[in-house]
Design an enzyme around this catalytic site. Structure first.
Site, PDB file in Angstrom:
ATOM      1  N   ASP A  88       0.825  -1.209   0.000  1.00  0.00           N
ATOM      2  CA  ASP A  88       0.000   0.000   0.000  1.00  0.00           C
ATOM      3  C   ASP A  88       0.860   1.260   0.000  1.00  0.00           C
ATOM      4  O   ASP A  88       1.494   1.588   1.001  1.00  0.00           O
ATOM      5  CB  ASP A  88      -0.921  -0.013   1.229  1.00  0.00           C
ATOM      6  CG  ASP A  88      -1.950   1.103   1.218  1.00  0.00           C
ATOM      7  OD1 ASP A  88      -1.986   1.873   0.237  1.00  0.00           O
ATOM      8  OD2 ASP A  88      -2.719   1.212   2.191  1.00  0.00           O
ATOM      9  N   ASP A 295      -2.157   5.426  -5.862  1.00  0.00           N
ATOM     10  CA  ASP A 295      -2.273   4.631  -4.638  1.00  0.00           C
ATOM     11  C   ASP A 295      -2.487   3.162  -4.989  1.00  0.00           C
ATOM     12  O   ASP A 295      -3.484   2.811  -5.604  1.00  0.00           O
ATOM     13  CB  ASP A 295      -3.446   5.159  -3.805  1.00  0.00           C
ATOM     14  CG  ASP A 295      -3.658   4.389  -2.513  1.00  0.00           C
ATOM     15  OD1 ASP A 295      -2.715   3.722  -2.052  1.00  0.00           O
ATOM     16  OD2 ASP A 295      -4.773   4.449  -1.968  1.00  0.00           O
TER      17      ASP A 295
END
Length: 421
Positions: A88, A295
């Site tokens: 992440d 992201d």
């Protein structure tokens, strides 16, 4: 070339596995939407060169569907134990579930037990490391009642998921590389639909992120290639370090500058200057305004309403004559393609400051909801408000070599077949 042919046959696309798990898919997309709402809330709260040839290591990166997550996962070694974690770039603190656990969700790997690791050490609450938690997570470190007091952390992810525990130091193995005294969260109270993973790898930009903690080894450089399928043996890669000789890109790398924003300093923000569909340039007021996040922890790309409306209109103009189907969760533009063997999908290109561009892979343009292709949706969504921050999700990043150069504040894109590692 303005379009690419998509065969409408059974194929296990990552983040769109074509089996009868529609309810689970919908729930996961709802959670993705809540994750985006959390990022928007966090952003609002925060607002209220050349790559050097340094040491590098390569880690396989795979779809997380087998562990019931739409994110991508990698295996790291923590204190000589293998841990499977979500990768992440929108988070900073790396954490895993720990024994003894007050409240843990079910995970595939054995839960990490620091009491049997001779290299594990707790972080004290009066340390600079503990004080760094607020910038990294939005929550200050809390002193425990032990003597001396440990540093307790708390991270929430907006969809009701959270992790709570103490900061620790441990030996970390990353492929062939190793890191001593790696700071991570030892989660004793964890809740949420993380699937069956052990925890999360934080690749953000704060001092506590894996990127910052390993900067002396890897030079603040990393890249990934997200595979489009979950077939056996299909694995992408996460490369820490700047050894570009291991890239297998089929197009040249183009770079864009990261937009500096002291209030959003932990995120990777780019200047999206345009989007073309089938070679046709979109006209929208939302381009080059405020920046867009990239992201790996968000699935579906979210665009400002002005840009999404223009994109949807042009896509429907070029992809015309097909019967419509009901919308699915956050996806509002869907088709019934069950009567077709193949269709031509308009190419989507995202353009960034400095003439960098990312050509979205065909598997990232449409989302298969039904295995018989009776519900196939445009795989992008609109934000609720124009002043919210756009996000480029992992679904649109498949089959790209995405290169993060934090030292020079640049991000690069190149086409690469990520399933042939």
């Amino acid at each position: 070339m303005g379009a690419i042919t998509l065969e409408l046959k059974h194929k296990n696309y990552c983040s769109g596995k074509m089996v009868d798990w529609n309810e689970q898919q919908q729930n996961l997309l709802i959670l993705d939407n809540l994750h985006v709402q959390y990022l928007q809330s966090r952003i609002k709260n925060m607002i209220s060169g050349n790559i050097k040839d340094v040491s590098s290591t390569e880690i396989p990166l795979t779809c997380g569907i087998r562990l019931q997550t739409l994110n991508y996962i990698a295996t790291i070694e923590l204190g000589s134990r293998n841990m499977t974690v979500i990768v992440d770039t929108g988070s900073d603190l790396t954490w895993v579930q720990c024994q003894p656990c007050k409240s843990c969700y079910n995970q595939q790997d054995p839960v990490f037990d620091p009491s049997i690791s001779p290299s594990y050490q707790k972080v004290l609450c009066n340390s600079s490391t503990c004080h760094a938690l607020e910038f990294a997570t939005g929550n200050s470190g809390v002193c425990s009642s032990s003597s001396p007091p440990d540093c307790n952390y708390f991270v929430s992810y907006g969809d009701g998921s959270y992790t709570r525990g103490e900061l620790g130091r441990e030996h970390l193995g990353l492929g062939k590389a190793s890191v001593n005294d790696f700071i991570f969260g030892c989660g004793r109270n964890n809740k949420g639909l993380f699937g069956g993973v052990s925890g999360l790898m934080g690749l953000g930009r704060s001092d506590l992120s894996l990127v910052s903690q390993t900067s002396e080894i890897f030079g603040g450089l990393f890249s990934y290639c997200l595979p489009s399928t979950q077939d056996a043996g299909a694995s992408g890669s996460l490369i820490l370090g700047g050894n570009s000789s291991v890239f297998k890109n089929s197009t040249p790398i183009t770079y864009t500058n990261m937009i500096p924003n002291p209030q959003l300093a932990t995120f990777y923000i780019l200047n999206l200057t345009g989007i073309s569909i089938g070679g046709k340039q979109l006209q929208a007021s939302g381009f080059a305004k405020g920046g867009i996040l990239i992201d790996s922890g968000t699935v579906i790309t979210r665009l400002p309403p002005s840009i999404y409306s223009a994109l949807k209109a042009e896509f429907l103009k070029q992809f015309s004559g097909f019967p419509s189907a009901p919308g699915f969760s956050i996806l509002d533009t869907c088709f019934n393609l069950s009567a077709y063997q193949e269709v031509n999908i308009p190419l989507v290109k995202m353009e960034f400051e400095g003439n960098a561009e990312m050509t979205v892979d065909v598997t990232g343009i449409v989302y298969f909801v039904k295995s018989d292709a009776s519900q196939v949706c445009l795989a992008l969504a609109s934000l609720s408000y124009e002043d919210e921050t756009g996000i480029i999700g992992n679904y649109q990043q498949k089959n790209q070599r995405v290169i993060y150069d934090t030292k020079n504040s640049q991000l690069g894109f190149a086409g690469e077949d990520c399933s042939s590692m």
